[in-house]
Motif scaffolding. Structure first.
Motif, PDB file in Angstrom:
ATOM      1  N   THR A  10      24.342  26.106  37.641  1.00 38.54           N
ATOM      2  CA  THR A  10      24.859  25.439  38.843  1.00 38.54           C
ATOM      3  C   THR A  10      23.772  24.580  39.488  1.00 38.54           C
ATOM      4  OG1 THR A  10      26.232  27.390  39.179  1.00 38.54           O
ATOM      5  CG2 THR A  10      26.042  25.891  41.039  1.00 38.54           C
ATOM      6  N   TYR A  11      22.563  25.114  39.564  1.00 43.41           N
ATOM      7  CA  TYR A  11      21.484  24.363  40.203  1.00 43.41           C
ATOM      8  C   TYR A  11      21.095  23.131  39.367  1.00 43.41           C
ATOM      9  CZ  TYR A  11      20.855  28.643  42.988  1.00 43.41           C
ATOM     10  OH  TYR A  11      21.044  29.720  43.809  1.00 43.41           O
ATOM     11  N   SER A  43      23.660  20.486  39.579  1.00 41.13           N
ATOM     12  CA  SER A  43      23.661  19.804  40.885  1.00 41.13           C
ATOM     13  C   SER A  43      22.574  18.736  40.920  1.00 41.13           C
ATOM     14  CB  SER A  43      23.430  20.820  42.010  1.00 41.13           C
ATOM     15  OG  SER A  43      24.458  21.774  42.026  1.00 41.13           O
ATOM     16  N   PHE A 103      23.379  23.513  47.799  1.00 39.00           N
ATOM     17  CA  PHE A 103      23.394  22.045  47.852  1.00 39.00           C
ATOM     18  C   PHE A 103      24.352  21.521  48.919  1.00 39.00           C
ATOM     19  CE2 PHE A 103      20.934  22.727  44.178  1.00 39.00           C
ATOM     20  CZ  PHE A 103      20.133  21.610  44.047  1.00 39.00           C
ATOM     21  N   PRO A 142      29.329  20.746  39.200  1.00 43.17           N
ATOM     22  CA  PRO A 142      28.758  19.786  40.155  1.00 43.17           C
ATOM     23  C   PRO A 142      28.664  18.388  39.568  1.00 43.17           C
ATOM     24  CG  PRO A 142      27.451  21.801  40.109  1.00 43.17           C
ATOM     25  CD  PRO A 142      28.445  21.906  38.989  1.00 43.17           C
ATOM     26  N   LEU A 145      29.833  16.583  43.389  1.00 45.60           N
ATOM     27  CA  LEU A 145      28.881  17.403  44.139  1.00 45.60           C
ATOM     28  C   LEU A 145      29.123  17.256  45.639  1.00 45.60           C
ATOM     29  CD1 LEU A 145      26.377  19.250  44.108  1.00 45.60           C
ATOM     30  CD2 LEU A 145      24.960  17.193  44.099  1.00 45.60           C
ATOM     31  N   THR A 146      29.242  16.032  46.098  1.00 43.74           N
ATOM     32  CA  THR A 146      29.384  15.800  47.538  1.00 43.74           C
ATOM     33  C   THR A 146      30.851  15.542  47.878  1.00 43.74           C
ATOM     34  OG1 THR A 146      29.137  13.414  47.324  1.00 43.74           O
ATOM     35  CG2 THR A 146      27.104  14.702  47.568  1.00 43.74           C
TER      36      THR A 146
END
Ligand code: UGB
Length: 734
Positions: free
Chosen positions: A231-232, A235, A362, A595, A599-600
């Motif tokens: 996940t990180y 992202s 995030f 992500p 992501l956003t």
């Protein structure tokens, strides 16, 4: 000239051997003398402090050895702010200490002094001393002992680290998830992230969690099944994809492929090999070779008593007891490995720090970065609303009494006050003694403490960070927290060690730095870590406290995804209540996407351009397993389970339904079922208390390039490299 500890530990055995009476270890290049008592007392005289200690050092409040068993019993120093701190800048080091290095064992055991006796063990002990010396960036083992002597002296007299300081509400922004202000900050942050590097602290083993693996390998949710590390990394790659896309359009003039956002992971002896293996097994989750740097933290020597003697292992007298130094080691490693400097050289402007099991990080870090840009913060701490008495530290600006509202009164910063985490057990007495007779109390208007809760995620401007590292060698805010066994406060109940915390970086920032915080509301939007074992989670839930359990973290991951979809205008069905592992939770539909798809919130709005034509019913599951920006949900009515997997090249495009004709997916879907006590379950499931029973799933897989529309599946372009057209679109009901 008497031999120094550093000359021994620096490996200069021959030099030492010329100066000693008799040998302790025989043979090889020389003979190392250690007196029969195994004491090197007086062989090291700190007449001049080790290099890093000539820089200003700010003592800080005590913290417990156990992060859960906090105690106020042993103040060890005090933050220096304002004038006092500046005075120390002039190298006028007034600490007068002559620490000695001695190896203590209680009760002392006889050590064979004769050369030729137990030489392998003696060498083993000397090698350990040498490695402890090499690992401590603040002046080696002598520096460690020097710091220990100073902190133990403060601890002995119960020095109050906060005398003369007044806590004020820190400067910063509060952003509610999904609001226009949040979205503006998130967009600005995503833009700035094109020049960011990321630092993940992952040296902790997570004993409280009762998990036998490394926490980075835990699934962030069980609908998609991606682990935290995946996940990180995804992202970061999503931010990189966006920066490259901007570069392709000509923004900034950079070569798109030259844009690489670095990730440094701090590991420890407990986690290093398994972190490395996890990355290797998954081909670094899509990151380029060299994009991920592992920095291994070492443990520090334990102190046996108030004199700073080093403690030997009672079960192996040739082995020093060691313990973790804390997540604050990350700064020393960013310095000593040259990582921070290399990032600056490569054009990185911001460094974002985060922890191992907060899948929502995030959601907070990106808008916080936007706030840092807008407010000019050198350091920005991510925070969440905190209830009075809650066991997380409060962020406060500590001002010297009488200097309230000083030069940086409205702007945060370190000049007229130090904006920093104050542990909850210190905050209450500090408030009572200064500005608030009711101590740590909620504001009746908001129901929360005015001091935001620290969640230990930081956004730091790289030039200020480099200065901080240079002046401190990365050793920031050390403290000691012994449990004394005697009134004279010299004997310890158990060996202790110096510790340091990542969030204490403001101590080392250059004067005039602007330090603030960004509070994300509600708490679940940016913070839902996995820190608590199943049994303890139930007790926490019963007490009405946040459980920080795998159960809650999975529900919160879906909650944020549902809130994100609703924020852009998608209809998402109601939550459904259910209790697993004694944690009562409201469950939104199981919503989990890569992500790299979105992501956003702006990403999501672009992938779902007609949100009014998209609905996801209560109890449904919507999963984007692997995805990229080419996946567009044109129109969809989902009542059941839909899994989309798009591992095809970046140029591919898949559109599911359209605004005029939404795709309809209606199947039996998935049900969460409590684990039955008599059936074995994996640790990952056990800590959640449920598993998915998958009645029916529609799975769409697109493995090759091209442009596709589902359900009509009319190809609008060439199938790139598709040997078999069937591979291009696979719709399966499982
Ligand atoms: N970690 C390391 O990498 N090395 C170490 O030696 C120790 C830890 P914990 P803790 O967010 O709730 C922190 O143990 O220390 C990594 C803040 O200090 O989970 O109890 C470890 O792998 C506290 O102020 O947390 O508390 C993990 O990624 C508050 O913000 C991270 O450090 C709290 O987190 C944190 O370790 C919180």
């Amino acid at each position: 000239m008497s031999p120094t500890v550093s000359s021994v530990l620096g490996g200069n055995v021959a030099l030492l051997s010329e100066q000693v009476r008799d040998g302790w270890v025989d043979g090889e290049a020389g003979r190392v003398h250690i007196p029969p008592s195994l004491s090197l007392a007086n062989s090291f005289h700190a007449t001049t402090p080790p290099h890093s200690l000539s820089t200003p050092r700010i003592l800080r409040s005590s913290r417990p050895c156990s992060t859960r068993a906090r105690s106020t019993s042993s103040g060890t120093g005090r933050p220096k702010v304002g004038r006092e701190r500046r005075e120390r800048r002039g190298n006028t080091h007034t600490i007068c200490a002559r620490p000695s290095l001695s190896l203590s064992l209680s009760p002392p055991a006889p050590f064979p002094p004769e050369p030729g006796t137990a030489d392998p063990d003696k060498r083993r002990l000397l090698a350990q001393l040498a490695s402890l010396d090499a690992a401590y960036s603040g002046g080696g083992l002598p520096g460690y002992l020097f710091n220990a002597a100073r902190l133990l002296a403060d601890s002995r007299v119960g020095a109050n680290p906060f005398t003369g300081l007044v806590p004020r509400v820190p400067d910063g922004e509060a952003l509610e998830f999904g609001t226009p202000a949040y979205r503006t900050a998130e967009d600005a942050g995503a833009l700035a992230a094109g020049k960011a590097g990321f630092v993940l602290v992952a040296g902790g083993l997570g004993e409280r969690l009762g998990y036998s693996g490394i926490k980075l390998a835990l699934p962030a949710d069980t609908a998609r099944g991606a682990c935290y590390l995946q996940t990180y990394v995804e992202s970061i790659l999503a931010l990189q994809d966006a920066a490259r896309a901007r570069a392709r359009k000509g923004d900034g003039g950079a070569d798109p492929l030259s844009i690489t956002l670095p990730l440094a992971i701090m590991t420890s002896a407990d986690t290093h090999a398994r972190t490395e293996a996890l990355l290797k097994e998954h081909d670094h989750f899509g990151a380029a070779p060299g994009q991920v740097t592992l920095m291994r933290q070492e443990r520090v020597a334990c102190l046996a008593d108030g004199n700073g003697s080093l403690a030997l292992d009672p079960t192996d007298r040739w082995n020093l007891l060691t313990k973790p130094h804390g997540h604050g080691d990350v700064h020393a490693l960013m310095h000593s490995t040259g990582t921070a400097a290399a990032w600056a050289e490569a054009g990185t402007e911001w460094v974002c720090f985060f922890q191992d099991t907060n899948g929502l990080v995030f959601r907070g870090l990106i808008p916080a970065l936007g706030v840092s840009v807008a407010r000019g913060f050198d350091l920005n701490s991510l925070a969440v609303p905190r209830r009075a008495g809650e066991a997380i530290g409060g962020l406060a600006r500590l001002e010297p009494a009488g200097e309230e509202g000083g030069s940086n009164g409205g702007g945060g910063g370190n000049r007229g006050g130090l904006t920093i985490n104050v542990e909850y057990n210190v905050l209450d007495p500090l408030l009572r003694a200064t500005v608030s007779p009711s101590g740590d109390a909620d504001d009746p208007d908001t129901g929360y403490s005015p001091f935001p809760g620290n969640i230990n995620q930081l956004v730091v401007r790289l030039p200020a960070y480099l200065q901080a590292l240079e002046s401190s060698q990365g050793v920031v805010g050390e403290f000691v927290n012994p449990k004394y066994a005697d009134d004279a406060r010299t004997a310890f109940k158990a060996p202790t060690r110096l510790e340091c915390l990542m969030q204490d970086l403001p101590h080392a920032l250059p004067d005039g730095s602007l330090v603030g915080c960004t509070t994300i509301t509600p708490v679940w939007a940016a913070y839902s870590p996995v820190k608590t074992a199943a049994a303890d989670a139930a007790a926490k839930a019963a007490a009405g406290a946040p459980t920080h359990s795998a159960t809650a973290a999975e529900a919160d991951a879906y909650r944020v995804a549902a809130a994100a979809l609703r924020a852009i205008g998608v209809t998402v069905g109601e939550d459904q209540p259910a209790t697993f592992n004694g944690v009562p939770t409201d469950w939104p539909p199981a919503l989990a996407w890569s992500p790299r798809w979105a992501l956003t919130l702006s990403d999501l709005a672009a992938r779902v351009p007609a949100p009014a034509s998209v609905s996801i019913a209560a109890g449904s599951a919507f999963v984007v397993q692997r995805g990229h920006p080419g996946l567009v949900i044109g129109g969809l009515n989902l009542d059941g389970a839909l899994v989309v997997d798009v591992p095809c090249p970046p140029g591919a495009r898949l559109t599911i339904g359209s605004a005029a004709t939404p795709a309809t997916v209606h199947n039996k879907g998935w049900v969460r079922r409590a684990l039955s006590a008599d059936k074995p379950a994996t640790e990952e499931l056990f800590m959640r208390g449920f598993k998915y029973c998958k009645g029916e799933t529609l799975k769409l897989e697109y493995e090759v390039g091209g442009a596709f529309v589902w359900p009509e599946a009319e190809e609008e372009g060439e199938l790139e490299g598709a040997a078999d057209k069937k591979k291009a679109r696979v719709a399966t009901v499982l």
